[in-house]
Design a protein around this motif. Structure first.
Motif, PDB file in Angstrom:
ATOM      1  N   HIS A 134      -2.996  18.160  -2.332  1.00 43.15           N
ATOM      2  CA  HIS A 134      -2.911  17.966  -0.882  1.00 43.15           C
ATOM      3  C   HIS A 134      -1.478  18.099  -0.358  1.00 43.15           C
ATOM      4  N   GLU A 135      -0.613  18.643  -1.192  1.00 46.08           N
ATOM      5  CA  GLU A 135       0.778  18.923  -0.826  1.00 46.08           C
ATOM      6  C   GLU A 135       1.508  17.672  -0.332  1.00 46.08           C
ATOM      7  N   LEU A 136       1.325  16.575  -1.071  1.00 47.57           N
ATOM      8  CA  LEU A 136       2.033  15.328  -0.822  1.00 47.57           C
ATOM      9  C   LEU A 136       3.030  15.115  -1.949  1.00 47.57           C
ATOM     10  N   GLN A 137       4.115  14.446  -1.669  1.00 45.18           N
ATOM     11  CA  GLN A 137       5.118  14.159  -2.689  1.00 45.18           C
ATOM     12  C   GLN A 137       4.974  12.705  -3.127  1.00 45.18           C
ATOM     13  N   LEU A 138       4.410  12.493  -4.319  1.00 43.14           N
ATOM     14  CA  LEU A 138       4.237  11.145  -4.861  1.00 43.14           C
ATOM     15  C   LEU A 138       5.573  10.692  -5.434  1.00 43.14           C
ATOM     16  N   SER A 139       6.189   9.710  -4.777  1.00 41.46           N
ATOM     17  CA  SER A 139       7.519   9.277  -5.177  1.00 41.46           C
ATOM     18  C   SER A 139       7.525   8.080  -6.110  1.00 41.46           C
ATOM     19  N   GLY A 140       6.398   7.438  -6.296  1.00 38.21           N
ATOM     20  CA  GLY A 140       6.322   6.300  -7.205  1.00 38.21           C
ATOM     21  C   GLY A 140       4.966   5.640  -7.097  1.00 38.21           C
ATOM     22  N   VAL A 141       4.625   4.836  -8.103  1.00 40.39           N
ATOM     23  CA  VAL A 141       3.351   4.121  -8.111  1.00 40.39           C
ATOM     24  C   VAL A 141       3.643   2.656  -8.405  1.00 40.39           C
ATOM     25  N   PHE A 142       3.188   1.777  -7.521  1.00 34.90           N
ATOM     26  CA  PHE A 142       3.314   0.343  -7.709  1.00 34.90           C
ATOM     27  C   PHE A 142       2.011  -0.174  -8.301  1.00 34.90           C
ATOM     28  N   THR A 143       2.122  -1.015  -9.333  1.00 33.82           N
ATOM     29  CA  THR A 143       0.942  -1.528 -10.020  1.00 33.82           C
ATOM     30  C   THR A 143       0.907  -3.040  -9.933  1.00 33.82           C
ATOM     31  N   ASP A 144      -0.175  -3.560  -9.387  1.00 30.26           N
ATOM     32  CA  ASP A 144      -0.392  -4.995  -9.253  1.00 30.26           C
ATOM     33  C   ASP A 144      -1.320  -5.443 -10.368  1.00 30.26           C
ATOM     34  N   ARG A 145      -0.856  -6.343 -11.235  1.00 32.74           N
ATOM     35  CA  ARG A 145      -1.664  -6.845 -12.342  1.00 32.74           C
ATOM     36  C   ARG A 145      -1.982  -8.327 -12.204  1.00 32.74           C
ATOM     37  N   ASP A 146      -1.574  -8.938 -11.107  1.00 30.23           N
ATOM     38  CA  ASP A 146      -1.757 -10.374 -10.899  1.00 30.23           C
ATOM     39  C   ASP A 146      -3.078 -10.641 -10.184  1.00 30.23           C
ATOM     40  N   VAL A 147      -3.932 -11.460 -10.791  1.00 29.44           N
ATOM     41  CA  VAL A 147      -5.254 -11.743 -10.231  1.00 29.44           C
ATOM     42  C   VAL A 147      -5.161 -12.653  -9.014  1.00 29.44           C
ATOM     43  N   SER A 148      -4.337 -13.667  -9.063  1.00 27.66           N
ATOM     44  CA  SER A 148      -4.346 -14.714  -8.046  1.00 27.66           C
ATOM     45  C   SER A 148      -3.170 -14.657  -7.083  1.00 27.66           C
ATOM     46  N   SER A 149      -2.549 -13.521  -6.926  1.00 25.72           N
ATOM     47  CA  SER A 149      -1.339 -13.458  -6.109  1.00 25.72           C
ATOM     48  C   SER A 149      -1.597 -13.403  -4.613  1.00 25.72           C
ATOM     49  N   GLY A 150      -2.809 -13.128  -4.189  1.00 24.87           N
ATOM     50  CA  GLY A 150      -3.070 -12.977  -2.763  1.00 24.87           C
ATOM     51  C   GLY A 150      -2.412 -11.712  -2.253  1.00 24.87           C
ATOM     52  N   PRO A 151      -2.244 -11.616  -0.945  1.00 26.46           N
ATOM     53  CA  PRO A 151      -1.678 -10.384  -0.396  1.00 26.46           C
ATOM     54  C   PRO A 151      -0.177 -10.232  -0.658  1.00 26.46           C
ATOM     55  N   ASP A 152       0.482 -11.271  -1.167  1.00 28.89           N
ATOM     56  CA  ASP A 152       1.933 -11.245  -1.332  1.00 28.89           C
ATOM     57  C   ASP A 152       2.386 -11.072  -2.771  1.00 28.89           C
ATOM     58  N   SER A 153       1.761 -10.198  -3.526  1.00 30.42           N
ATOM     59  CA  SER A 153       2.183  -9.976  -4.907  1.00 30.42           C
ATOM     60  C   SER A 153       3.533  -9.266  -4.934  1.00 30.42           C
ATOM     61  N   ALA A 154       4.198  -9.332  -6.069  1.00 32.39           N
ATOM     62  CA  ALA A 154       5.499  -8.670  -6.219  1.00 32.39           C
ATOM     63  C   ALA A 154       5.368  -7.160  -6.049  1.00 32.39           C
ATOM     64  N   ALA A 155       4.294  -6.583  -6.582  1.00 31.47           N
ATOM     65  CA  ALA A 155       4.094  -5.137  -6.466  1.00 31.47           C
ATOM     66  C   ALA A 155       3.884  -4.735  -5.013  1.00 31.47           C
ATOM     67  N   PHE A 156       3.116  -5.508  -4.264  1.00 35.02           N
ATOM     68  CA  PHE A 156       2.882  -5.155  -2.863  1.00 35.02           C
ATOM     69  C   PHE A 156       4.141  -5.364  -2.031  1.00 35.02           C
ATOM     70  N   ALA A 157       4.915  -6.389  -2.339  1.00 37.04           N
ATOM     71  CA  ALA A 157       6.187  -6.600  -1.634  1.00 37.04           C
ATOM     72  C   ALA A 157       7.128  -5.416  -1.875  1.00 37.04           C
ATOM     73  N   GLY A 158       7.165  -4.922  -3.115  1.00 36.62           N
ATOM     74  CA  GLY A 158       7.980  -3.737  -3.413  1.00 36.62           C
ATOM     75  C   GLY A 158       7.498  -2.519  -2.644  1.00 36.62           C
ATOM     76  N   LEU A 159       6.183  -2.370  -2.532  1.00 33.19           N
ATOM     77  CA  LEU A 159       5.617  -1.260  -1.770  1.00 33.19           C
ATOM     78  C   LEU A 159       6.048  -1.350  -0.306  1.00 33.19           C
ATOM     79  N   LEU A 160       5.955  -2.534   0.284  1.00 34.33           N
ATOM     80  CA  LEU A 160       6.370  -2.703   1.681  1.00 34.33           C
ATOM     81  C   LEU A 160       7.852  -2.385   1.867  1.00 34.33           C
ATOM     82  N   ASP A 161       8.667  -2.714   0.869  1.00 34.40           N
ATOM     83  CA  ASP A 161      10.101  -2.398   0.949  1.00 34.40           C
ATOM     84  C   ASP A 161      10.341  -0.891   1.045  1.00 34.40           C
ATOM     85  N   VAL A 162       9.636  -0.110   0.224  1.00 32.98           N
ATOM     86  CA  VAL A 162       9.861   1.341   0.260  1.00 32.98           C
ATOM     87  C   VAL A 162       9.244   1.975   1.500  1.00 32.98           C
ATOM     88  N   LEU A 163       8.220   1.337   2.080  1.00 33.16           N
ATOM     89  CA  LEU A 163       7.632   1.879   3.303  1.00 33.16           C
ATOM     90  C   LEU A 163       8.603   1.791   4.477  1.00 33.16           C
TER      91      LEU A 163
END
Length: 142
Positions: free
Chosen positions: A43-72
């Motif tokens: 689809h001619e998109l540039q994938l610059s990285g992949v964030f992986t969330d492995r925490d079951v009980s982190s809720g919406p504020d996991s470390a991986a999602f926080a990192g994703l929001l930082d790059v956004l």
């Protein structure tokens, strides 16, 4: 990066992947990351990285999602790609994360769209459809 057109090199929109992988093998992780890479390539998109969330009980504020929001927040980031909505978490968490992605001014791209409800299918036998122009004439003695 492959060209968007055959005439000149143009970088595709920058996206970041997000995977929620709880109790998943390394092979499954690699396969999902590869599917994101292939989707972006096709689809001619540039994938610059992949964030992986492995925490079951982190809720919406996991470390991986926080990192994703930082790059956004970086300039020229188009959006987030995930294999399916379930990779954002359970429904309530996924909804909150979706709102946060949109609030960051990014798009959420899903490789596999949510399933739509289909009418129940009868398993009694083959389904027969008539063509639109078919007229059925019944004899009075039938």
């Amino acid at each position: 990066m492959e060209p968007l057109t055959e005439h000149r090199q143009v970088s595709g929109p920058v996206v970041y992947g997000f995977l929620r992988l709880v109790r998943v093998s390394a092979a499954r992780h690699a396969a999902l990351a590869a599917s994101l890479t292939e989707y972006c390539r096709s689809h001619e998109l540039q994938l610059s990285g992949v964030f992986t969330d492995r925490d079951v009980s982190s809720g919406p504020d996991s470390a991986a999602f926080a990192g994703l929001l930082d790059v956004l927040a970086l300039p020229d980031v188009y959006g987030v790609i995930a294999p399916a909505a379930s990779h954002l978490g359970p429904k309530a968490i996924a909804a909150e994360r979706g709102r946060r992605i949109e609030a960051a001014g990014s798009r959420l791209l899903l490789v596999r769209r949510p399933r739509t409800a289909h009418p129940p299918v009868s398993h009694r036998g083959p389904v027969r459809h008539r063509s639109p122009g078919t007229i059925r004439v019944l004899d009075a003695e039938s």
